[in-house]
Design an enzyme around this catalytic site. Structure first.
Site, PDB file in Angstrom:
ATOM      1  N   SER A 157       0.858  -1.201   0.000  1.00 31.63           N
ATOM      2  CA  SER A 157       0.000   0.000   0.000  1.00 31.63           C
ATOM      3  C   SER A 157       0.882   1.233   0.000  1.00 31.63           C
ATOM      4  O   SER A 157       1.859   1.301   0.745  1.00 31.63           O
ATOM      5  CB  SER A 157      -0.860   0.059   1.263  1.00 31.63           C
ATOM      6  N   GLU A 240       0.366  -3.865  13.562  1.00 27.85           N
ATOM      7  CA  GLU A 240      -0.558  -3.843  12.432  1.00 27.85           C
ATOM      8  C   GLU A 240      -1.910  -4.401  12.837  1.00 27.85           C
ATOM      9  O   GLU A 240      -2.952  -3.832  12.549  1.00 27.85           O
ATOM     10  CB  GLU A 240       0.005  -4.665  11.265  1.00 27.85           C
ATOM     11  N   GLU A 373      -7.515 -17.709   8.315  1.00 30.45           N
ATOM     12  CA  GLU A 373      -7.020 -19.058   8.630  1.00 30.45           C
ATOM     13  C   GLU A 373      -5.800 -18.990   9.559  1.00 30.45           C
ATOM     14  O   GLU A 373      -5.682 -19.763  10.509  1.00 30.45           O
ATOM     15  CB  GLU A 373      -6.669 -19.806   7.336  1.00 30.45           C
TER      16      GLU A 373
END
Lengths: 403, 389
Positions: A157, A240, A373
């Site tokens: 990003s 994060e 997951e």
């Protein structure tokens, strides 16, 4: 000297910070000061992030007191540093530099990072190293006082706006994969760095591919010891996930509010099936809101709970289910899309665009920042204490792993 | 979005942030209740006890209600209780759910007590039975079918005659077999009214059913000209019964949380030890993901249940929403946790010897009790202005 220090320490309560904020506003009136000058002055006054050390934008004050400063500045109409645009710098690079950087690195990087003069991006993921991030193949080879870096990164990003990047690269392929990694600060203006937009499912390009060819990084831009990059990266990644799961919402805040309002405004589109599903989503959204509130109350009492690991999972599932419901509810209008133009947004705006965008963009919520997951594995092993999956790659030299 | 057509405003936001944590006093209460339940053998002992045909553990009830004073948590001290609140009663119910204890706590100490508190407590007809319930000297149950949801008050099945006697039949009255006193809604000379009837009185018959849930058995209550004492009439009686059902539904969420917690922790314990294909089955991703997903639901159920308990304790105007959300969310979580517990235990989970089946039976019955999740979502539709088509 001693007297002054005592006075300083005595002023680090909410009242003291209010005084300091008032002094800053008096010396640099927002109405007549250029925004950048104001932000620099705020950093120098230690009011950028009050829990950071003195001289680095802070005052060694309790983190919770930042809210006091922010409220005063907002009320005075002071300019902000556009946290959305510089989110990766604030949320990931800054805490990592603070913890692992040298004094020179902290002095060089933190001020322009915070003021927004220098935007940061993150060069972690690779085409062959997503969930298994430690499988990364980008090489950094030592050459005297420099490192030469070659490889390809992805999902970056803001790379097109970034001045600096945090980068992890393999420095010893003879070691098992977690041990041969080193953490660097990469200069995005180096001629060997090529940034290409990566167009997404939504038509936008939030992300980029970044090709690194013979990029020269001075050893002075290494963060942490050689071979310790995985440990350094853990700090970055923990920050994060906190950033992704942490927003505070009112009832019907976020996507469920958009869906509920659509339901109220369009009686002609209502069906029994959609009503049943909307009510389920409403309950789930309200419970997720309460779970987040409970987590914040625990944190405020200094009892961090493991719920944080789960909040991102809940948020991703809710966003996907509710946005899917909304497209279906809109029926013929749900067949349309607002705009396929390739755009380069500064962040994700879930409520600023229409249902189709929300539906498509939400697909990324269960992938970015750790797939659902992987997060379920983390909950199972670290919260519930279940036995880990057998690891066949743990003690094998990276160069001998099948790829 | 196109122009709104008959647009409605968004529903009001809840008031000040609820306290969703446990206080130190609540932690202490939990420790005491858990220690008592552990001493008495937990779910395995409950299972053994059921073999003897007993549906209620009267010894445990005495220790819990009288010895520890938990029966009176919701009752002010001047009325013979402990002067605590729904927050503390919720903690007791979490532990009772976790231990699958066959005691009439929800029915007597929560629902019946709340119904009496909704009547005029300075009248001796009310204060007497209330103090007896609060001190654990007697067990009371509200004589309405267990599935009754708050807000959907049915017409009474019992008729009151001018001489004060009651006749009629109510089915599905939970814990009636353990009760000393029945609180009976009836239609009669005072309209809708609430009466107290002693179960030992002439003309009172309670027949326990063969029930899905072996630990909270519903019974058929038949009244044939049984003597009743008037507790409240008209609006007071309706409000008392509705308030009792609301408190019951809200605190049932904490019992459901306790059930789900036991099921999850037992499943984690079992799958971490049981080996197949040369490794613990709990290390297989297909299984650990199911348990991690369940953990997230249990953590969320805790927030929902605490929110309901806090709203009831503070008399929040948001209580009806909080209770509906808690029931709509926690009831299916308890059922899913029990179903996963059975499945992930494999064959042993299917047997009578392992206590997992007790939890499944209670969880499924709890899903029906005091309003199904669907009923609570319907209530929400009205409360938060998301009208049906």
């Amino acid at each position: 000297m001693t007297t002054e220090e005592t006075t300083e320490a005595g002023r680090l309560d909410a009242e003291g910070l209010r005084h300091r904020t008032a002094d800053l506003l008096a010396a640099h009136p927002p109405a007549t000061t250029a925004p950048l000058d104001f932000l620099r002055a705020r950093f120098d006054a230690g009011l950028a992030w009050v829990h950071f050390p003195r001289g680095l934008g802070g005052l060694d004050a309790p983190r919770a007191l930042q809210a006091v400063v922010d409220a005063e500045l907002e009320a005075a109409g002071a300019p902000d540093n556009n946290p959305r645009r510089i989110g990766i710098g604030l949320g990931m690079a800054a805490p990592t530099i603070l913890r692992f950087g040298t004094d020179e690195q902290k002095k060089r990087f933190l001020r322009p990072l915070w003021t927004g003069e220098e935007v940061w991006c993150q060069l972690f993921s690779e085409p062959g190293a997503g969930s298994d991030l430690a499988a990364l193949a980008t090489r950094a080879v030592r050459d005297g006082n420099h490192w030469t870096v070659d490889g390809q990164k992805v999902w970056t990003s803001g790379a097109h706006q970034a001045r600096w990047a945090i980068l992890i690269a393999r420095t010893d392929p003879e070691l098992p994969k977690h041990r041969g990694i080193t953490y660097f600060v990469c200069d995005m203006t180096d001629p060997g760095v090529e940034v290409r937009p990566l167009r997404q499912i939504t038509g936008e390009a939030e992300f980029n591919e970044v090709f690194l060819t013979g990029v020269r990084i001075p050893d002075a831009h290494r963060l942490g010891e050689v071979g310790e990059g995985w440990k350094v990266a853990q700090t970055t990644l923990m920050n994060e996930r906190v950033a992704i799961g942490g927003a505070r919402l009112p009832r019907e805040g976020g996507m469920i509010g958009v869906a509920a309002q659509a339901w109220r405004e369009r009686p002609e589109a209502r069906t029994h099936d959609l009503h049943q599903r909307l009510l389920r989503h409403w309950v789930d959204a309200e419970v997720a809101r309460l779970t987040g509130e409970r987590l914040r109350q625990q944190l405020a009492k200094g009892q961090p709970g493991p719920e944080g690991s789960g909040m991102k999972l809940a948020f991703a599932r809710l966003a996907q289910q509710i946005s899917g419901w909304e497209v279906e509810f809109l029926a013929d209008e749900g067949l349309l899309y607002d705009d396929w133009t390739l755009r380069r947004p500064e962040g994700v705006d879930f409520t600023g665009r229409e249902a189709g965008y929300r539906y498509l963009r939400a697909k990324g919520n269960s992938i970015e920042g750790g797939t659902s997951e992987v997060l379920l594995n983390i909950v199972a092993e670290r919260v519930l204490g279940l036995p880990p999956e057998p690891r066949t790659d743990k003690d094998v030299a990276w160069k001998d792993l099948p790829r | 979005m196109t122009a709104p057509n008959g647009a409605q405003a968004a529903p009001a936001q809840p008031g000040p942030a609820p306290d969703l944590l446990y206080s130190e006093a609540e932690d202490d209460l939990r420790a005491a209740v858990r220690s008592l339940l552990t001493d008495r053998g937990g779910p395995a002992a409950v299972l053994a006890d059921l073999e003897s045909g007993r549906t209620h553990d009267t010894g445990l009830w005495r220790s819990l209600a009288v010895g520890m004073g938990t029966a009176g948590l919701l009752v002010p001290e001047k009325l013979g209780g402990q002067g605590a609140s729904a927050r503390e009663a919720a903690v007791v119910l979490e532990e009772l759910g976790r231990a699958m204890a066959p005691v009439p706590y929800l029915t007597s100490a929560v629902v019946a007590v709340t119904a009496l508190l909704g009547c005029e407590t300075d009248r001796p007809e009310v204060a007497g039975p209330l103090a007896a319930l609060a001190e654990g000297r007697s067990v009371g149950v509200l004589a309405v079918p267990l599935p009754t949801a708050p807000g959907t008050l049915p017409e009474p099945a019992v008729r009151a005659d001018a001489d004060g006697t009651l006749s009629g039949e109510v089915t599905g009255v939970a814990d009636a077999a353990a009760a000393d006193v029945l609180l009976v809604p009836a239609d009669g000379p005072y309209g809708y009214a609430l009466y107290a009837v002693d179960t030992t009185a002439d003309g009172v018959r309670t027949e326990p059913a063969t029930a899905l849930d072996l630990t909270r058995v519903p019974a058929r209550v038949t009244l044939d000209r049984a003597a009743g004492r008037l507790l409240a009439g008209q609006d007071t009686a309706r409000a008392a019964v509705t308030g009792a059902l609301l408190a019951g539904a809200g605190l049932l969420a904490s019992e459901q949380l306790g059930i789900a917690e036991w099921c999850l922790s037992e499943t984690v314990r079992h799958t971490a030890q049981r080996t197949q294909f040369g490794r613990p089955v709990g290390s297989f991703q297909a299984l650990k993901h199911r348990m991690a997903a369940l953990w997230l639901e249990v953590a969320s159920a805790r927030a929902a249940a605490r929110n309901a308990a806090d709203a009831l304790a503070t008399g929040s105007p948001d209580a009806r929403v909080a209770v509906a959300v808690a029931q709509a969310y926690c009831a299916p979580v308890a059922v899913r946790a029990a179903e996963e517990c059975i499945q992930l235990h494999g064959g042993i989970g299917m047997t009578w010897e392992h206590p997992a089946h007790l939890f499944l039976k209670r969880a499924k019955a709890d899903e029906i009790a005091l309003g199904t999740p669907g009923r609570h979502r319907e209530a929400l539709a009205e409360l938060v202005e998301l009208p049906a088509p």
